[in-house]
Design an enzyme around this catalytic site. Structure first.
Site, PDB file in Angstrom:
ATOM      1  N   LYS A  38       8.486   4.213  13.995  1.00 34.56           N
ATOM      2  CA  LYS A  38       7.198   4.039  14.244  1.00 34.56           C
ATOM      3  C   LYS A  38       6.995   1.947  14.612  1.00 34.56           C
ATOM      4  CE  LYS A  38       7.340   3.631   9.224  1.00 34.56           C
ATOM      5  NZ  LYS A  38       7.059   4.395   8.315  1.00 34.56           N
ATOM      6  N   TYR A  71       3.062 -31.092   9.873  1.00 33.84           N
ATOM      7  CA  TYR A  71       1.290 -31.818   9.386  1.00 33.84           C
ATOM      8  C   TYR A  71       1.870 -31.852   7.156  1.00 33.84           C
ATOM      9  CZ  TYR A  71      -0.616 -29.699  13.749  1.00 33.84           C
ATOM     10  OH  TYR A  71      -0.841 -30.001  15.747  1.00 33.84           O
TER      11      TYR A  71
HETATM   12  C1  LIG Z   1       8.603   4.380   7.734  1.00 35.80           C
HETATM   13  C2  LIG Z   1       9.174   5.830   6.703  1.00 35.80           C
HETATM   14  C3  LIG Z   1      10.726   6.211   6.852  1.00 35.80           C
HETATM   15  C4  LIG Z   1      11.869   5.258   6.927  1.00 35.80           C
HETATM   16  O1  LIG Z   1      12.016   4.178   6.006  1.00 35.80           O
HETATM   17  P1  LIG Z   1      12.893   3.323   6.127  1.00 35.80           P
HETATM   18  O2  LIG Z   1      12.743   2.624   4.606  1.00 35.80           O
HETATM   19  O3  LIG Z   1      12.214   2.581   7.079  1.00 35.80           O
HETATM   20  O4  LIG Z   1      14.253   4.093   6.234  1.00 35.80           O
HETATM   21  C5  LIG Z   1      10.703   7.237   6.460  1.00 35.80           C
HETATM   22  N1  LIG Z   1       9.820   8.224   5.750  1.00 35.80           N
HETATM   23  C6  LIG Z   1       7.827   7.711   6.510  1.00 35.80           C
HETATM   24  C7  LIG Z   1       6.760   8.680   5.350  1.00 35.80           C
HETATM   25  C8  LIG Z   1       8.559   6.922   6.479  1.00 35.80           C
HETATM   26  O5  LIG Z   1       6.756   6.250   6.455  1.00 35.80           O
END
Ligand SMILES: *Cc1c(COP(=O)(O)O)cnc(C)c1O
Length: 385
Positions: free
Chosen positions: A36, A250
């Site tokens: 994702k 800044y």
């Molecule tokens: C993002 C996500 C993962 C992966 O989690 P990590 O901590 O990055 O390994 C697994 N399951 C769900 C439902 C997620 O939203």
């Protein structure tokens, strides 16, 4: 086009090594890659192509159907792509067109999928305590009564996987086991990277590996089991000498205690480097840790290179995180976590193939490597090199 740009290097060999190491921690489970948010900023097409070609990874998770559609185009038909956010009226067409498997999070989504796509496999997410996504355990009987549902995967998600000692992990696991028993034909999936590394008992049938693939420590403390994957560098574009008492940047928030050497590098919050790293973050220059002096500005950061011993040159490269400087430590000095640092910076990076865009994101380059050498085009897929 000048080479004096910030660069985000992604080592696909390290990515694959992390995949194998986490898979080995849960030997009975099938590993799936969570890609994702453009694979946490590192480029979903390249990450998924490398994992598929080199590790034979056949299961991927994204959040949105749009992400799933792009991924399908990049990796082809012979892989499962699950969509965490579930199906909606508006997104059914994408599920159909790109063969995306939904994660059903509510009775409404279960009914929609059963009605519109009868017999097509789905995952069902039960909420065992996180209260973010997923069906309530109170809806168990009602979802089992929906006819036409083909439940291929039953899943849940741990709230405290980054802390292996947290008692909530065992509580959620117990509830998950009880629910999963009611779906004897479905594969069971509970664990993210952090959960998979708690122990084999958290493996079940399918683990959803995200951040650990990308070189971030999935646990809040302890040595990182992940090999560094991403390296952020910025070139020196000007060098100054400054007397004691003079100031930098800044707001003049940094004042030199001694005669100092300063290196100005091409990187700023416009490239996603957090402004909260002002006067706190550091970078490696010539192997020496040099603190950020003064405020991070939009395009520029000034490093106090006095300790480096020799005066830096234009074009010298400062590493903000990577093999020499952990991303977890860099994120902590900016008051954030590796997940956020990667997605923010990676979200603004562009592969060289995307061209020399002048606007946002055209400046920070993303480059794919295999053990230090440019990655083969066949591994990078649609991202180019
Ligand atoms: C993002 C996500 C993962 C992966 O989690 P990590 O901590 O990055 O390994 C697994 N399951 C769900 C439902 C997620 O939203």
């Amino acid at each position: 086009m000048s080479a004096l740009n910030p660069v985000l290097e992604v080592d696909l060999a390290a990515l694959c090594a992390n995949y194998r190491a986490m898979a080995a921690a849960v030997p009975r489970a099938t590993p799936a890659a969570v890609v994702k948010c453009d694979a946490y900023g590192l480029g979903a097409a390249a990450v998924a192509t490398a994992l598929k070609e080199k590790e034979n990874c056949r299961s991927f998770f994204v959040a949105y159907p749009e992400e799933g559609a792009e991924l399908r185009s990049a990796i082809g038909g012979d892989a499962d792509i699950y969509v965490f956010n579930g199906p909606f009226d508006e997104t059914l067409a994408a599920h159909r067109a790109f063969a995306l498997t939904p994660v059903l999070n509510s009775l409404e989504q279960a009914a929609l999928w059963a009605r519109e796509m009868p017999g097509k496999s789905a995952a069902v997410h039960f909420d065992t305590g996180m209260h973010r996504l997923g069906l309530s355990l109170a809806d168990l009987d009602r979802v089992r009564a929906v006819s036409g549902l083909n439940i291929a995967v039953v899943m849940s998600h741990l709230a405290c996987a980054s802390d292996p000692k947290n008692p909530m992990n065992a509580r959620q696991k117990e509830d998950f086991v009880a629910v999963a028993k009611l779906f004897p034909n479905a594969r069971k999936s509970l664990s993210s990277s952090g959960a998979a590394l708690i122990g084999p008992a958290f493996g079940f049938d399918l683990v959803r590996l995200g951040v650990g693939l990308y070189g971030v420590n999935p646990h809040d403390s302890g040595p990182s089991p992940a090999r560094p994957v991403a390296r952020l560098t910025a070139p020196v574009i000007q060098v100054h000498a400054m007397n004691a008492g003079e100031t930098v940047g800044y707001g003049a928030t940094f004042s030199a205690a001694r005669r100092s050497v300063l290196a100005t590098v091409a990187l700023g919050y416009g490239d996603g480097f957090p402004r909260s790293g002002s006067n706190r973050a550091s970078a490696l220059l010539g192997g020496i840790l040099c603190p950020v002096a003064g405020r991070v500005s939009m395009d520029l950061i000034v490093l106090d290179a006095t300790a480096a011993g020799r005066t830096p040159k234009i074009g010298d490269v400062a590493e903000f995180f990577g093999p020499g400087l952990s991303i977890d430590g860099a994120a902590a000095t900016c008051g954030t976590i590796g997940y956020e640092l990667l997605t923010t910076i990676g979200g603004l990076a562009r592969p060289r193939a995307a061209g020399n865009r002048a606007g946002l994101g055209g400046r920070l380059r993303r480059r794919y490597l295999w053990n230090g050498a440019p990655a083969d085009a066949s591994l990078v897929g649609a991202e180019g090199t």
